[in-house]
Design a protein around this motif. Structure first.
Motif, PDB file in Angstrom:
ATOM      1  N   UNK A   1       0.845  -1.212   0.000  1.00  0.00           N
ATOM      2  CA  UNK A   1       0.000   0.000   0.000  1.00  0.00           C
ATOM      3  C   UNK A   1       0.875   1.255   0.000  1.00  0.00           C
ATOM      4  N   UNK A   2       1.950   1.236   0.773  1.00  0.00           N
ATOM      5  CA  UNK A   2       2.878   2.369   0.818  1.00  0.00           C
ATOM      6  C   UNK A   2       3.524   2.595  -0.549  1.00  0.00           C
ATOM      7  N   UNK A   3       3.949   1.521  -1.197  1.00  0.00           N
ATOM      8  CA  UNK A   3       4.567   1.641  -2.521  1.00  0.00           C
ATOM      9  C   UNK A   3       3.581   2.179  -3.557  1.00  0.00           C
ATOM     10  N   UNK A   4       2.336   1.765  -3.470  1.00  0.00           N
ATOM     11  CA  UNK A   4       1.305   2.267  -4.395  1.00  0.00           C
ATOM     12  C   UNK A   4       1.105   3.778  -4.203  1.00  0.00           C
ATOM     13  N   UNK A   5       1.075   4.204  -2.954  1.00  0.00           N
ATOM     14  CA  UNK A   5       0.903   5.647  -2.700  1.00  0.00           C
ATOM     15  C   UNK A   5       2.120   6.436  -3.141  1.00  0.00           C
ATOM     16  N   UNK A   6       3.302   5.879  -2.958  1.00  0.00           N
ATOM     17  CA  UNK A   6       4.520   6.544  -3.438  1.00  0.00           C
ATOM     18  C   UNK A   6       4.496   6.674  -4.964  1.00  0.00           C
ATOM     19  N   UNK A   7       4.073   5.600  -5.637  1.00  0.00           N
ATOM     20  CA  UNK A   7       3.977   5.650  -7.102  1.00  0.00           C
ATOM     21  C   UNK A   7       2.936   6.669  -7.544  1.00  0.00           C
ATOM     22  N   UNK A   8       1.827   6.747  -6.834  1.00  0.00           N
ATOM     23  CA  UNK A   8       0.798   7.748  -7.151  1.00  0.00           C
ATOM     24  C   UNK A   8       1.347   9.160  -6.982  1.00  0.00           C
ATOM     25  N   UNK A   9       2.115   9.363  -5.916  1.00  0.00           N
ATOM     26  CA  UNK A   9       2.708  10.681  -5.670  1.00  0.00           C
ATOM     27  C   UNK A   9       3.693  11.051  -6.782  1.00  0.00           C
ATOM     28  N   UNK A  10       4.555  10.116  -7.156  1.00  0.00           N
ATOM     29  CA  UNK A  10       5.525  10.382  -8.217  1.00  0.00           C
ATOM     30  C   UNK A  10       4.805  10.666  -9.532  1.00  0.00           C
ATOM     31  N   UNK A  11       3.770   9.905  -9.824  1.00  0.00           N
ATOM     32  CA  UNK A  11       2.990  10.109 -11.048  1.00  0.00           C
ATOM     33  C   UNK A  11       2.337  11.488 -11.049  1.00  0.00           C
ATOM     34  N   UNK A  12       1.771  11.877  -9.911  1.00  0.00           N
ATOM     35  CA  UNK A  12       1.108  13.192  -9.832  1.00  0.00           C
ATOM     36  C   UNK A  12       2.123  14.329  -9.936  1.00  0.00           C
ATOM     37  N   UNK A  13       3.293  14.163  -9.326  1.00  0.00           N
ATOM     38  CA  UNK A  13       4.343  15.186  -9.451  1.00  0.00           C
ATOM     39  C   UNK A  13       4.800  15.315 -10.896  1.00  0.00           C
ATOM     40  N   UNK A  14       4.902  14.199 -11.607  1.00  0.00           N
ATOM     41  CA  UNK A  14       5.261  14.230 -13.024  1.00  0.00           C
ATOM     42  C   UNK A  14       4.185  14.944 -13.831  1.00  0.00           C
ATOM     43  N   UNK A  15       2.928  14.642 -13.538  1.00  0.00           N
ATOM     44  CA  UNK A  15       1.807  15.307 -14.213  1.00  0.00           C
ATOM     45  C   UNK A  15       1.817  16.804 -13.929  1.00  0.00           C
ATOM     46  N   UNK A  16       2.086  17.168 -12.667  1.00  0.00           N
ATOM     47  CA  UNK A  16       2.129  18.587 -12.294  1.00  0.00           C
ATOM     48  C   UNK A  16       3.236  19.310 -13.063  1.00  0.00           C
ATOM     49  N   UNK A  17       4.382  18.675 -13.212  1.00  0.00           N
ATOM     50  CA  UNK A  17       5.494  19.280 -13.946  1.00  0.00           C
ATOM     51  C   UNK A  17       5.105  19.532 -15.399  1.00  0.00           C
ATOM     52  N   UNK A  18       4.460  18.555 -16.023  1.00  0.00           N
ATOM     53  CA  UNK A  18       4.036  18.724 -17.418  1.00  0.00           C
ATOM     54  C   UNK A  18       2.995  19.827 -17.559  1.00  0.00           C
ATOM     55  N   UNK A  19       2.048  19.875 -16.627  1.00  0.00           N
ATOM     56  CA  UNK A  19       1.017  20.917 -16.677  1.00  0.00           C
ATOM     57  C   UNK A  19       1.607  22.301 -16.442  1.00  0.00           C
ATOM     58  N   UNK A  20       2.585  22.373 -15.552  1.00  0.00           N
ATOM     59  CA  UNK A  20       3.155  23.688 -15.224  1.00  0.00           C
ATOM     60  C   UNK A  20       3.967  24.261 -16.376  1.00  0.00           C
ATOM     61  N   UNK A  21       4.443  23.423 -17.283  1.00  0.00           N
ATOM     62  CA  UNK A  21       5.187  23.925 -18.443  1.00  0.00           C
ATOM     63  C   UNK A  21       4.299  24.748 -19.363  1.00  0.00           C
ATOM     64  N   UNK A  22       2.999  24.528 -19.312  1.00  0.00           N
ATOM     65  CA  UNK A  22       2.062  25.275 -20.143  1.00  0.00           C
ATOM     66  C   UNK A  22       1.708  26.625 -19.536  1.00  0.00           C
ATOM     67  N   UNK A  23       2.042  26.833 -18.262  1.00  0.00           N
ATOM     68  CA  UNK A  23       1.720  28.088 -17.573  1.00  0.00           C
ATOM     69  C   UNK A  23       2.921  29.021 -17.615  1.00  0.00           C
TER      70      UNK A  23
END
Length: 191
Positions: A71-93
């Motif tokens: 469960x901890x590893x799944x949440x860590x992967x979710x966090x890394x995925x969301x941080x990656x998504x945030x980085x991609x979205x922020x490039x458009x701003x």
């Protein structure tokens, strides 16, 4: 933003401090300013989701048992995925934050202090500039009075030239304001 929403003009701060304006077209499509707003909203939503994931991760870590490792590893992967998504979205701003604001936040202070300091600084500079302008106006008035006593004819000619040039400037401004951006002239209807 929903396509059916009615929007008019919206200002978005540019990178050089200017404001760019965007307008909705007749066919309902949005312009660049609405795209910028939507991109910013996506980044804000991603930040909020990341904060939620961090909170969940904190709860998982604080009550960690060997059985909850997956469960901890799944949440860590979710966090890394969301941080990656945030980085991609922020490039458009295209938003620039002054370093002073980040320093205030790091020091645990309110970033509104930066805004207050900038406004106070602008007010102080404006007062200094106004004082200089008033001093020059007084000096001009005094010099004109002294010149009028010594050279009355030349001062009368000077005032006539100034009045003519002021009238011409007003006429040019009025004429330029009566022209539409597409080059057409505004026509006043008489009622």
């Amino acid at each position: 933003m929903e396509p059916g929403q009615n929007t008019s003009a919206a200002g978005i701060g540019g990178s050089n401090g200017t404001t760019t304006m965007g307008y909705q077209t007749n066919d309902g499509t949005a312009t660049a300013s609405e795209d910028s707003k939507e991109n910013l909203n996506q980044v804000i939503n991603s930040i909020q989701k990341t904060l939620g994931l961090l909170h969940q991760l904190h709860l998982t870590v604080s009550s960690f048992t060997p059985a909850s490792q997956l469960h901890l590893l799944q949440r860590l992967n979710s966090l890394v995925s969301e941080l990656n998504s945030m980085t991609k979205l922020s490039e458009k701003c295209n938003i620039q934050v002054p370093m002073e604001v980040l320093s205030l936040i790091d020091d645990g202070k309110n970033p509104d202090e930066f805004t207050r300091d900038v406004i106070n600084s602008c007010v102080a500079r404006n007062q200094v500039t106004k004082g200089k302008t008033d001093a020059f106006k007084d000096l001009r008035k005094h010099i004109l009075e002294e010149l009028e006593e010594t050279f009355p004819d030349e001062v009368d000619k000077y005032r006539e030239i100034r009045a003519a040039s002021a009238a011409e400037a007003k006429r040019v401004v009025a004429q330029s304001q009566s022209v539409l951006p597409n080059g057409d002239a505004k026509v006043k209807s008489e009622l």
